[in-house]
Scaffold this active site. Structure first.
Site, PDB file in Angstrom:
ATOM      1  N   HIS A  61       0.954  -1.233   0.001  1.00  0.00           N
ATOM      2  CA  HIS A  61       0.059  -0.074  -0.191  1.00  0.00           C
ATOM      3  C   HIS A  61       0.896   1.240   0.230  1.00  0.00           C
ATOM      4  CE1 HIS A  61      -3.628   2.369   1.305  1.00  0.00           C
ATOM      5  NE2 HIS A  61      -2.637   3.203   1.885  1.00  0.00           N
ATOM      6  N   GLU A  62       1.990   1.315   0.952  1.00  0.00           N
ATOM      7  CA  GLU A  62       2.609   2.551   1.018  1.00  0.00           C
ATOM      8  C   GLU A  62       3.555   2.591  -0.096  1.00  0.00           C
ATOM      9  OE1 GLU A  62       2.479   4.864   3.264  1.00  0.00           O
ATOM     10  OE2 GLU A  62       0.824   3.858   4.193  1.00  0.00           O
TER      11      GLU A  62
END
Length: 329
Positions: A61-62
């Site tokens: 996600h990051e």
């Protein structure tokens, strides 16, 4: 701990707490309910695997934020994972479109991970008949979908808040005002999370403390965002000269210097500033002051700062200021 396409990946000391909390909740309640009739050791082992799998999804996600930011030309410093999730430190987007695309990349990646996890859970259950593995994959899939849904809440600093900021920025043309509106929404969302967590905690659910901590972090980050945007807007249009004193204070020092003036050691050559070539330490807490050259009363301390002669090692008394001044050049 490594790099994601050249971006440093860091783990805060609190990151293991996230894995422990996820593993305890998964192995203590979810897996025994979704896949009964297995040993406690199997539940614990697969719970740790599921927690690590969700941690990898969080890094993805990051990492999506970081990769999209680099693609649009924004410098990314690092990606850090901590107990409440992750954060990507990067420069500011120059357009509303870039801001929205970077913010949306994270939740979109979580949705993709969630879909892959649920699809893999169906295959392992119906084809391979691995009930415990299917339960772990299904939990990871639903957790990623929940992560995406939470991050899409229109409240900064969540990704949904960044998307809201980009929309308002594009519509109003004022970035700082858009950031302030999104951050205000973040303060409201944080207060609601704290309230919901307290209600759950007093109702007997210890998981409410997690919501309280998450809401507090969200509120504090939103407050910092409001302060930053307010300060940036207040400085808009100002030049450096607007914050400077046009005529510095000048102080005449006709008397002798204090004996604490650094003197040149007899065995060490002096530099242009005396004190063996080292610059003397500035006065603690004092404003810059210009020494007036008595040989040029009209200078008033303006123009190039005069250099100091080396203080003599021996002499009948403390030297005068004017005896140490050298003409500029």
């Amino acid at each position: 701990m490594g790099r994601i396409a050249g971006v440093p990946l860091r783990f805060h000391w609190s990151a293991p707490l996230l894995i422990i909390v996820l593993a305890v909740g998964l192995g203590g309640g979810t897996l025994p309910e979704w896949a009964p009739n297995h040993s406690q050791g199997a539940y614990r082992a697969w719970a740790v695997a599921g927690a690590l799998l969700l941690g990898a999804s969080l890094i993805a996600h990051e990492g999506a934020h970081a990769l999209v930011a680099r693609r649009v030309g924004i410098k990314v410093k690092d990606v850090t994972v901590f107990a409440l999730g992750g954060v990507t430190r990067m420069g500011q987007a120059t357009t509303a479109r870039d801001e929205g695309v970077i913010a949306a990349a994270g939740p979109l990646t979580s949705l993709v991970c969630g879909g892959v996890g649920l699809g893999a859970a169906v295959l392992t259950h119906d084809v391979a008949h691995w009930a415990l593995v299917s339960a772990v994959l299904a939990w990871a899939g639903w957790a990623n979908i929940a992560l995406a849904a939470f991050n899409l809440v229109p409240a900064a600093p969540l990704d949904g808040g960044r998307v809201l900021q980009a929309v308002i920025w594009r519509a109003r043309g004022d970035r700082e005002r858009a950031a302030r509106i999104a951050a205000r929404c973040g303060q409201v969302a944080g207060a609601l999370l704290v309230g919901a967590g307290l209600v759950e905690f007093f109702a007997g659910a210890t998981a409410g403390l997690w919501l309280v901590l998450l809401g507090w972090f969200l509120s504090m980050a939103a407050v910092a965002e409001v302060r930053r945007s307010t300060l940036t807007e207040s400085l808009r249009g100002l030049h450096a000269s607007d914050a400077m004193r046009p005529h510095p204070r000048c102080r005449r020092l006709p008397g002798p210097l204090r004996p604490r003036l650094p003197r040149r050691p007899a065995h060490r050559p002096a530099g242009p500033l005396g004190n063996g070539g080292r610059r003397p330490d500035p006065r603690p807490g004092g404003r810059p002051a210009a020494a007036r050259n008595d040989h040029d009363p009209g200078s008033g301390g303006a123009g190039p700062a005069p250099r100091l002669r080396p203080a003599p090692a021996d002499g009948p008394g403390p030297p005068l200021v004017t005896s140490l001044l050298m003409p500029p050049g």
